[in-house]
Design a protein around this motif. Sequence first.
Motif, PDB file in Angstrom:
ATOM      1  N   VAL A  55       3.484  14.897  -3.609  1.00 43.98           N
ATOM      2  CA  VAL A  55       2.792  14.391  -2.416  1.00 43.98           C
ATOM      3  C   VAL A  55       1.531  15.211  -2.093  1.00 43.98           C
ATOM      4  O   VAL A  55       0.517  14.664  -1.655  1.00 43.98           O
ATOM      5  CB  VAL A  55       3.764  14.316  -1.203  1.00 43.98           C
ATOM      6  N   THR A 110       6.183   6.816   2.358  1.00 42.10           N
ATOM      7  CA  THR A 110       5.001   7.538   1.861  1.00 42.10           C
ATOM      8  C   THR A 110       4.069   7.892   3.020  1.00 42.10           C
ATOM      9  O   THR A 110       3.515   8.987   3.090  1.00 42.10           O
ATOM     10  CB  THR A 110       4.258   6.677   0.826  1.00 42.10           C
ATOM     11  N   LEU A 111       3.931   6.952   3.922  1.00 42.06           N
ATOM     12  CA  LEU A 111       3.077   7.163   5.084  1.00 42.06           C
ATOM     13  C   LEU A 111       3.630   8.295   5.950  1.00 42.06           C
ATOM     14  O   LEU A 111       2.872   9.152   6.427  1.00 42.06           O
ATOM     15  CB  LEU A 111       3.032   5.852   5.866  1.00 42.06           C
ATOM     16  N   TRP A 159      -1.683  14.005  -3.783  1.00 41.16           N
ATOM     17  CA  TRP A 159      -2.148  12.781  -3.127  1.00 41.16           C
ATOM     18  C   TRP A 159      -2.831  13.083  -1.785  1.00 41.16           C
ATOM     19  O   TRP A 159      -3.944  12.610  -1.518  1.00 41.16           O
ATOM     20  CB  TRP A 159      -0.975  11.813  -2.968  1.00 41.16           C
ATOM     21  N   THR A 160      -2.202  13.916  -0.958  1.00 39.30           N
ATOM     22  CA  THR A 160      -2.787  14.161   0.370  1.00 39.30           C
ATOM     23  C   THR A 160      -4.066  15.012   0.253  1.00 39.30           C
ATOM     24  O   THR A 160      -4.984  14.851   1.050  1.00 39.30           O
ATOM     25  CB  THR A 160      -1.759  14.784   1.347  1.00 39.30           C
ATOM     26  N   LEU A 210      -6.714  12.506  -0.536  1.00 37.49           N
ATOM     27  CA  LEU A 210      -7.042  11.703   0.638  1.00 37.49           C
ATOM     28  C   LEU A 210      -7.890  12.503   1.628  1.00 37.49           C
ATOM     29  O   LEU A 210      -8.882  11.997   2.173  1.00 37.49           O
ATOM     30  CB  LEU A 210      -5.744  11.201   1.298  1.00 37.49           C
ATOM     31  N   LYS A 211      -7.517  13.769   1.824  1.00 39.24           N
ATOM     32  CA  LYS A 211      -8.255  14.637   2.747  1.00 39.24           C
ATOM     33  C   LYS A 211      -9.701  14.776   2.297  1.00 39.24           C
ATOM     34  O   LYS A 211     -10.636  14.716   3.114  1.00 39.24           O
ATOM     35  CB  LYS A 211      -7.561  16.007   2.763  1.00 39.24           C
ATOM     36  N   ARG A 216       5.409  10.838   4.975  1.00 41.55           N
ATOM     37  CA  ARG A 216       5.101  12.091   4.255  1.00 41.55           C
ATOM     38  C   ARG A 216       3.630  12.471   4.428  1.00 41.55           C
ATOM     39  O   ARG A 216       3.281  13.640   4.543  1.00 41.55           O
ATOM     40  CB  ARG A 216       5.353  11.908   2.754  1.00 41.55           C
ATOM     41  N   THR A 217       2.763  11.474   4.408  1.00 44.57           N
ATOM     42  CA  THR A 217       1.324  11.707   4.517  1.00 44.57           C
ATOM     43  C   THR A 217       0.993  12.233   5.922  1.00 44.57           C
ATOM     44  O   THR A 217       0.193  13.156   6.082  1.00 44.57           O
ATOM     45  CB  THR A 217       0.566  10.396   4.213  1.00 44.57           C
TER      46      THR A 217
END
Lengths: 221, 221
Positions: free
Chosen positions: B206, B49-50, B209-210, B213-214, B52-53
């Motif tokens: 994904v 996951t990290l 999610w990103t 987070l951004k 991909r992030t």
Amino acid sequence: METYKVIEIKESVFADNNREADRIRASLKREKTFLLNLMSSPGSGKTTTLLRTIEALKGELRMGVMEADIDSDVDAAAVANAGVRSIQLHTGGMCHLDAGMTEQGLKELGTADLDLVVLENVGNLVCPAEFDTGAVKNAMILSVPEGHDKPLKYPLIFTVCDVLLINKIDVLPYFDFDLEKVREYAHMRNPRLKIFPVSARTGEGVDAWTDWLKAQVRDWT
Amino acid sequence: METYKVIEIKESVFADNNREADRIRASLKREKTFLLNLMSSPGSGKTTTLLRTIEALKGELRMGVMEADIDSDVDAAAVANAGVRSIQLHTGGMCHLDAGMTEQGLKELGTADLDLVVLENVGNLVCPAEFDTGAVKNAMILSVPEGHDKPLKYPLIFTVCDVLLINKIDVLPYFDFDLEKVREYAHMRNPRLKIFPVSARTGEGVDAWTDWLKAQVRDWT
């Protein structure tokens, strides 16, 4: 300085725990009761494997189960439905069981009329490995979706276990999991580790595991 | 009596830890660096996951990674290959990171030129939840093979997290996993928990999610 203090406390906790675990084993030996400590990550299939084990052995061995959980009674209810005496131990946030908690559970369950008691530990690969519960043998489950690199990352639990069940082999086609690599890595940690690939869902491989367990119980009792 | 003594020590450890975590956050705020604490069981897919992030965000944010592991450097090597500054923290058997260990890691990594630092915590649903690391937000991953009952069994981690990634949704057809139930159980623990179903392997979900987070990083820095 603070870290050092904590470590000292931890060491005295371990020494006390080991003495208590030895007392539990001596008492179980006198009573002819075998205690198995079953450990794994959350969601590896401890309860499903236990239900399969009960199905295979309950005609031959008098069994009891202690379900340790931080919170919830889901697992104890499932085991009780399988017709085996069971109790739920709530750890109240604790990440593992120690010998003292196991002893309380054994008293509550009552073991004099039992051949085999299974302790389903809290789902955690780290802390339960550090505390001897007084069990005769330690078993762990690693499931296919968790990946074959786990013996590299969580070494202690592979070292303290006598037997490793590789569970969920029915989903092997959907994961990048190398059965040969996990054997190699696990045996690097512990050359004597017995390994049984199983699927608790389909029943595949379960006989080899329950035969091994039955032989261990016979040796002890 | 012994148990009581241990609890008292633990409480003082927690109070010290919380003060230290607050100091870390204040310092990160001054530096305009966002720290994300990423937690899950072993094998839930934290590192994938990290990766991909990193792939999604490294063009827009200056990122760094701290990989905590009991033993092994597998994950730090993978992250370094992805072109992001990373360090490996060996906990030497410890089951979690606390604020003091996190602070050591941040100093070693160097954060002044970074917008986002991700701390990949030790694989464990129990102990890491008890220690504030000084992170701005806590994220957890629950993967489909682990089962939808986990919020019932490991309540604290769902309570302390801001965001939950349900990973490995590409294997939903092969498991008895109920996405609606897991939402219901998780929101019982924490009504404000943001939930993103993703597959780190295929990339599905994904982006949502990103994006989240951004936005968090922009709010903070």
